[in-house]
Design a protein around this motif. Structure first.
Motif: not given
Ligand SMILES: [Zn+2]
Length: 342
Positions: A13, A15-16, A20, A47, A49
């Motif tokens: 991902c 972003c994080c 996932h 994302c 999460a």
């Molecule tokens: Zn993420």
């Protein structure tokens, strides 16, 4: 915020930075561009999460173009895709179109992405789309800027559109000259004018090996006989043409324009004092607008009249009740078809 999921994909991902299932989503956005508030669909990575929307470099670029296109639409300007379609119509590259229009070399490339074109340029692009004749004149002026091969390629593409346009004008003009007869069954033989059928009937006669020397006067007679025989047998004509009683027999309204229609196999032959129009089609072809019944009627006409000379067919026509009963230059009514000689 309302989001529509476009794609799910397991990957790192952005972003994080964990692996996932990453969603690609579409969301309604609102922004102000050049003092105008515009709504548009933006595409993001989402994302779960972090519960965050994220744009990668490509999405930033594409969302900016979506915003600009929404603005262009709201202002009645061409969108980036529409500008690219205009080029595709003529098969011309971005830089060659700039050359043709006398614009800076990167102008079109910019207009097809982030830079919104000004209204004057927009008008020019719309005009060049609609007006292949103008494209051709600009192309001739800019000829020295292109290789011979490139020039020929653009010339052919634009000429094809130009001819298509001319045909449409011609068809409109013919239909306009028929407007006054519309609805008069006895004038047009209970059929609406179909120029596709007119063209196919001419092509069928021109390609027949059983018709000798087909020039205009003879062709016009064969067409009248085909429509009259069709009306006699079925109660409706093939083409919907309206015929006038002229000294040489039946001649359809708009005959000069009709032989100029695209795909009519007409060749102008220099006869010294005048020109003659010869109709001849060597290649095998199809007649998509004609039914098998139509073709049977054309074959019957060819059988009876195909070998007649021009003078023979004119004097044959002069014996028709339809011709005798009709005042000179009047419309020949289809009610006489029942007493047709064939
Ligand atoms: Zn993420």
């Amino acid at each position: 915020m309302k989001m529509e999921v476009l794609k799910r994909e397991k990957r790192i991902c952005p972003c994080c930075m964990e692996e996932h299932e990453v969603k690609t989503v579409k969301a309604k956005e609102q922004a102000t561009f050049k003092d105008r508030q515009v709504d548009y669909d933006a595409v993001y990575t989402y994302c779960d999460a972090a519960d965050e929307l994220y744009m990668d470099e490509r999405q930033i670029q594409e969302n900016d173009i979506r915003l600009k296109d929404a603005y262009r639409r709201a202002e009645g300007l061409l969108t980036s895709d529409e500008i690219s379609d205009i080029r595709s119509k003529y098969g011309i590259t971005q830089s060659d179109l700039c050359t043709l229009l006398g614009w800076g070399g990167k102008t079109i490339t910019r207009y097809e992405s982030h830079q919104v074109q000004d209204r004057a340029h927009d008008t020019i692009l719309k005009k060049i789309y609609r007006d292949p004749e103008w494209f051709l004149s600009l192309l001739k002026d800019a000829k020295n800027n292109f290789s011979e091969e490139t020039y020929q390629k653009y010339l052919e593409a634009a000429t094809a559109f130009y001819e298509e346009d001319q045909d449409q004008y011609l068809r409109k003009a013919i239909h306009a000259s028929y407007a006054r007869y519309r609805g008069n069954i006895l004038f047009h033989g209970n059929s609406e004018l179909s120029l596709d059928k007119v063209v196919d009937v001419i092509k069928y006669f021109a390609s027949s090996t059983k018709i000798t020397s087909l020039y205009k006067v003879k062709l016009m007679k064969l067409m009248w006989y085909a429509d009259a025989l069709s009306y006699k047998k079925r109660g409706f004509a093939i083409t919907g043409l309206v015929y006038l009683a002229l000294p040489m027999g039946a001649v359809p309204v708009g005959h000069n324009s009709i032989i100029d229609l695209k795909d009519v196999p007409c060749e102008e032959v220099d006869m010294g004092e005048t020109n003659a129009y010869h109709f001849f089609l060597k290649d095998k072809t199809s007649f998509p607008s004609l039914s098998s019944e139509d073709l049977e009627i054309l074959d019957a006409v060819i059988e009876k009249l195909g070998k007649m000379s021009k003078d023979e067919i004119v004097s044959f026509m002069h014996k028709e009740k339809a011709y005798i009963e009709t005042a000179p230059k009047d419309v020949i009514q289809f009610k006489y078809a029942k007493s047709l000689q064939i």
